[in-house]
Design an enzyme around this catalytic site. Structure first.
Site, PDB file in Angstrom:
ATOM      1  N   ASP A 177       0.922  -1.160  -0.154  1.00  0.00           N
ATOM      2  CA  ASP A 177       0.134  -0.032   0.077  1.00  0.00           C
ATOM      3  C   ASP A 177       0.746   1.290   0.022  1.00  0.00           C
ATOM      4  OD1 ASP A 177      -2.219  -1.361   0.177  1.00  0.00           O
ATOM      5  OD2 ASP A 177      -2.598  -1.194   2.157  1.00  0.00           O
TER       6      ASP A 177
ATOM      7  N   SER B 107     -17.986 -24.553 -25.226  1.00  0.00           N
ATOM      8  CA  SER B 107     -17.872 -25.016 -24.092  1.00  0.00           C
ATOM      9  C   SER B 107     -17.467 -26.523 -24.026  1.00  0.00           C
ATOM     10  CB  SER B 107     -19.395 -25.001 -23.609  1.00  0.00           C
ATOM     11  OG  SER B 107     -19.906 -25.701 -24.510  1.00  0.00           O
TER      12      SER B 107
ATOM     13  N   GLU C  94      -6.178 -30.741 -16.342  1.00  0.00           N
ATOM     14  CA  GLU C  94      -6.372 -29.407 -15.429  1.00  0.00           C
ATOM     15  C   GLU C  94      -7.493 -29.596 -14.512  1.00  0.00           C
ATOM     16  OE1 GLU C  94      -6.799 -26.745 -18.576  1.00  0.00           O
ATOM     17  OE2 GLU C  94      -5.290 -27.489 -19.795  1.00  0.00           O
TER      18      GLU C  94
ATOM     19  N   LYS D 142     -11.022 -27.905 -13.363  1.00  0.00           N
ATOM     20  CA  LYS D 142     -12.040 -27.393 -13.844  1.00  0.00           C
ATOM     21  C   LYS D 142     -12.696 -26.277 -12.750  1.00  0.00           C
ATOM     22  CE  LYS D 142     -16.414 -27.715 -16.630  1.00  0.00           C
ATOM     23  NZ  LYS D 142     -17.040 -26.649 -16.201  1.00  0.00           N
TER      24      LYS D 142
ATOM     25  N   ARG E  16     -18.224 -14.493 -21.731  1.00  0.00           N
ATOM     26  CA  ARG E  16     -18.588 -15.623 -23.053  1.00  0.00           C
ATOM     27  C   ARG E  16     -19.686 -15.288 -23.686  1.00  0.00           C
ATOM     28  NH1 ARG E  16     -21.007 -20.436 -23.158  1.00  0.00           N
ATOM     29  NH2 ARG E  16     -20.135 -21.840 -24.621  1.00  0.00           N
TER      30      ARG E  16
ATOM     31  N   CYS F 113     -49.365 -12.019   7.082  1.00  0.00           N
ATOM     32  CA  CYS F 113     -50.305 -11.057   7.354  1.00  0.00           C
ATOM     33  C   CYS F 113     -51.563 -11.816   7.890  1.00  0.00           C
ATOM     34  CB  CYS F 113     -50.837 -10.372   5.838  1.00  0.00           C
ATOM     35  SG  CYS F 113     -51.688 -11.753   4.970  1.00  0.00           S
TER      36      CYS F 113
HETATM   37  S1  IVH Z   1     -11.315 -25.214 -21.736  1.00  0.00           S
HETATM   38  C1  IVH Z   1     -11.832 -25.514 -25.580  1.00  0.00           C
HETATM   39  N1  IVH Z   1     -10.367 -25.556 -19.357  1.00  0.00           N
HETATM   40  O1  IVH Z   1     -15.820 -24.691 -18.282  1.00  0.00           O
HETATM   41  C2  IVH Z   1     -12.686 -25.533 -24.505  1.00  0.00           C
HETATM   42  N2  IVH Z   1     -12.422 -24.463 -19.756  1.00  0.00           N
HETATM   43  O2  IVH Z   1     -17.861 -26.146 -20.350  1.00  0.00           O
HETATM   44  C3  IVH Z   1     -12.955 -24.355 -23.682  1.00  0.00           C
HETATM   45  N3  IVH Z   1     -13.713 -24.135 -17.524  1.00  0.00           N
HETATM   46  O3  IVH Z   1     -16.980 -22.081 -20.118  1.00  0.00           O
HETATM   47  C4  IVH Z   1     -12.830 -24.279 -22.234  1.00  0.00           C
HETATM   48  N4  IVH Z   1     -12.121 -24.689 -16.186  1.00  0.00           N
HETATM   49  O4  IVH Z   1     -15.538 -21.511 -18.455  1.00  0.00           O
HETATM   50  C5  IVH Z   1     -11.373 -25.069 -19.951  1.00  0.00           C
HETATM   51  N5  IVH Z   1      -9.274 -25.668 -17.356  1.00  0.00           N
HETATM   52  C6  IVH Z   1     -10.540 -25.391 -18.223  1.00  0.00           C
HETATM   53  C7  IVH Z   1     -11.539 -24.914 -17.534  1.00  0.00           C
HETATM   54  C8  IVH Z   1     -12.503 -24.574 -18.063  1.00  0.00           C
HETATM   55  C9  IVH Z   1     -13.232 -24.445 -16.228  1.00  0.00           C
HETATM   56  C10 IVH Z   1     -15.034 -23.664 -18.071  1.00  0.00           C
HETATM   57  C11 IVH Z   1     -15.004 -22.720 -18.975  1.00  0.00           C
HETATM   58  C12 IVH Z   1     -15.935 -22.935 -19.893  1.00  0.00           C
HETATM   59  C13 IVH Z   1     -16.793 -24.302 -19.395  1.00  0.00           C
HETATM   60  C14 IVH Z   1     -16.924 -25.268 -20.394  1.00  0.00           C
END
Ligand code: IVH
Length: 723
Positions: A47, A92, A127, A129, A150, A425
């Protein structure tokens, strides 16, 4: 707080040099903190650096550049967010819920790549999610220029100003970034920051968020970036949209490189081989899930080789090279302390379970919906029972079942009965047999219904009056200061500041927001009135057909419905005869809606309120020509497509469809890859099978209600933690 060194402020040359030095230091400490997880200084020291830079820039505004750390918080957006078309669509992920589905995914990948039995296992980058919100960040020549949500995957909202406030998002990339790149990732809130935010919200009498994801969503879509800045959001990168002139060969290397550019990348992540490697990763993450600082709802597997990814391509909206392997919804056991009754906008009484607080699905749960009386009977739920509670991702908690074997044999507790008088009421209650709900007959003389009617009127999708939250509306109604939406327009500063915990500044903001909520389109106004069966979709149809409120109010509904049915009959004949069809007016409006609208406008009290609102100029002047179509809905279910199949226990399909539309969702009649959810009731047939084959999420009536309950504006969605 220490200011700049003596002399620095007096010499422009030294000030410039010091400002640069400070910016570099601050950026470096952001990197250490957000990316490397290895801070070197404490908050106070950080800060001080910041304050020193601010002091220099205040004296020499010419020295300010847009990516200075002091410039993260910009001006408030005047209106909503502009739309941005993504350079590459934001896709997605296909979901898997068990190992078989993961094996099937691996088989499809192998087939797609032409691999035989003897070929080596496919390498996947595994990775986390993240359970947050997808955003895309555009960088030109290493500088952050634009960021968007998105949206529907093709077009998102421009939230650049809010994204700038997130310190984990670099304003300038490190190393040698490509000349142009779109970085994709998730905005989320750490659990600790979420708890902290809710504590502050509670103290300030503001809305409490159900979970970190909702808090992140609410914080990101603020028109005032100063609010977003105060919310401590994070960002984790997981990929790129457009990689410009940079073509990393592997997903794992891409993430390493993003980290080197200064982006936080979640861990653990690892390259693993074949399904066995994927399962090991899944098990490992499931075991350490609770110790992560943020919520995840599964893991994601991506073919590591990006040229193989390109060969695999996409199906519909999801890539063939990636899969989300979701965790099962979390369950916990707790005790039912009490069943309370909430009264909604339409007078519907909803039983709510008060629970002994229990940690499940990443948050502490102390309330759950019990839907209705029949549900409680069917599950034989009694106060004092040990119950199983489930909470999945962004869905509100539900009481799944009772552990009857833990109920004392001599349990004297009576079976639950809905009260015959409104708990708010005191008016009588009656059961609407067609809907399996009990309602308070008090109408707008019931304070609970009045409050909900006002909240419905001010919500974003109706009149959009910011700052009028539940607590404030409670106070206004309880003190008889407001009894209908029209009364809002007569509030003054003195009245507002006389309320507890209402500072002059916030009172001023509320008045300004009310003041600004004028000249609204007819459809929003109609939706805001809260007429039974008039959701956003119906309101749009009515507005488009009648064009003005006066015409609608004087409509002869009997004649209109008669004409409609004549035309439908005539069309049936023409269809047979292969003749051109007539246009049928008021498509989507049936006798039930017509009766409800007619009834509403016949009510003298309603006419009085409407006249008062018109005097205040709340409604835009009726357009001279045909009204223009209005933008699509933005509700809890916005952008999601549902298919209904089978018979639901206590809802007609039309009612369910209307509820979905009112929350911004779409209802379609056939299942395809574009379908997000299938709501399946009893004796659902081929649609259900197809949905299962396509891996589409299947909901029962409870699941649908739970999703709707995410939407605080829906009448069926009364839930204590939501409001
Ligand atoms: S890749 C090519 N990686 O999950 C596919 N998405 O259902 C694009 N999400 O809207 C997504 N962790 O917001 C990817 N390690 C990850 C993720 C991830 C969370 C979310 C993302 C997307 C949704 C897909």
């Amino acid at each position: 707080m220490s200011g700049p060194l003596p002399g620095v402020l007096d010499e422009p040359g030294r000030a410039d040099a010091r400002a640069r030095e400070l910016r570099e230091q601050i950026d470096r400490h952001n990197l250490l903190y957000y990316v490397l997880d290895a801070p070197e200084i404490d908050d106070a020291a950080y800060d001080r650096l910041f304050a020193e830079l601010q002091a220099i820039e205040a004296k020499y505004p010419d020295l300010i550049n847009t990516d200075s750390p002091t410039q993260r918080v910009g001006a408030r957006a005047a209106q909503g967010f502009a739309e941005i078309r993504h350079r590459m669509p934001m896709l997605s992920l296909a979901n898997a819920f068990d190992e078989d589905e993961v094996r099937a995914f691996d088989r499809r990948v192998r087939e797609g790549l032409g691999l035989g039995e003897d070929d080596a296992p496919v390498q996947y980058n595994a990775e986390l999610k993240y359970d947050g919100l997808a955003v895309t960040l555009s960088y030109e020549n290493g500088r952050f220029v634009r960021g968007a949500t998105r949206g529907d995957g093709e077009v998102g909202e421009d939230i650049t100003a809010n994204l700038r406030t997130i310190k984990a998002i670099p304003m300038r990339l490190l190393g040698e970034p490509p000349s142009s790149v779109d970085v994709r990732g998730e905005v989320l809130m750490y659990r600790a920051d979420f708890e902290d935010l809710n504590r502050r919200q509670q103290e300030a009498g503001e809305k409490i968020f159900v979970n970190p994801r909702n808090a992140a969503a609410g914080s990101l879509r603020q028109l005032d970036p100063a609010i977003t800045a105060a919310r401590r959001l994070r960002f984790l990168a997981y990929g790129v949209g457009d990689d410009g002139d940079w073509h990393p060969t592997r997903q794992s290397a891409l993430l390493d490189r993003l980290r080197a550019f200064g982006f936080p990348v979640g861990s653990p992540r690892r390259v693993v081989a074949g399904p066995q490697g994927l399962f090991a990763f899944y098990a490992e993450i499931q075991a350490c899930r609770a110790s992560l600082p943020f919520d995840i709802d599964g893991v994601v597997y991506k073919v590591d080789d990006r040229s193989a990814q390109a060969r695999l391509g996409h199906v519909a909206r999801a890539p063939r090279f990636a899969l989300a392997h979701k965790f099962p919804a979390e369950e916990a056991i707790t005790r039912l302390l009490d069943i309370e009754i909430q009264v909604g906008r339409t007078g519907a009484l909803t039983p709510v379970a008060r629970l002994e607080p229990v940690f499940v699905g990443g948050t502490t749960v102390s309330n759950a919906t019990l839907h209705n009386e029949d549900e409680i009977r069917r599950k034989d739920i009694r106060v004092g029972d040990q119950v199983v509670v489930r909470r999945a991702g962004d869905v509100i908690p539900q009481v799944l079942r009772v552990l009857t074997d833990r109920r004392p044999a001599d349990s004297p507790l009576p079976v639950f009965m809905m009260p015959d008088h409104c708990p708010v009421c005191g008016a009588a209650t009656e059961r609407d047999e067609t809907e399996a709900v009990w309602r308070c007959v008090g109408g707008l003389s019931c304070p609970a219904q009045r409050k909900r009617a006002i909240l419905h009127f001010v919500q974003r999708r109706a009149l959009d009056i910011e700052g009028l939250g539940e607590k404030l509306v409670d106070q206004l109604v309880d003190r008889d200061l407001v009894s209908s939406p029209a009364d809002l327009y007569s509030l003054d500063l003195a009245t507002l500041v006389s309320l507890p915990r209402m500072a002059e500044k916030s009172a001023g903001n509320v008045l300004a927001a009310i003041e600004a909520a004028r000249g609204k389109p007819l459809s929003r106004f109609l939706f805001g009135l809260g007429i039974a069966h008039v959701g956003e979709e119906v309101a749009r149809i009515l507005a488009a057909h009648f064009g003005s409120l006066a015409t609608l109010m004087e409509a002869d509904w009997d004649a209109l419905m008669a004409e409609k049915s004549e035309r439908q009959k005539e069309n049936a004949r023409r269809r047979q005869a292969g003749e051109p069809m007539l246009v049928v007016p008021l498509e989507g409006i049936g006798p039930e809606i017509a009766a409800s609208v007619a009834h509403f406008f016949a009510e003298p009290r309603n006419r009085g309120i409407i006249a008062a609102l018109e005097r205040q100029g709340v409604l835009a002047d009726a357009p001279a020509s045909a009204p223009a179509p209005e933008p699509a809905a933005a509700g809890a279910l916005a952008g999601r497509t549902f298919v209904l199949t089978g018979s639901l226990p206590d809802l007609t399909r039309e009612q369910a469809a209307e509820m979905i539309r009112a929350a911004g969702g779409q209802v379609s009649s056939s299942v395809s890859r574009r379908t997000d959810y299938v709501v399946a009731g009893e004796s659902a047939g081929s649609k259900l099978t197809k949905a299962q084959q396509l891996g589409i999420t299947i909901l029962d009536a409870d699941g649908l209600r739970a999703m709707l309950a995410q939407n605080p504006d829906s009448a069926q969605s009364m839930h204590p933690t939501e409001q």
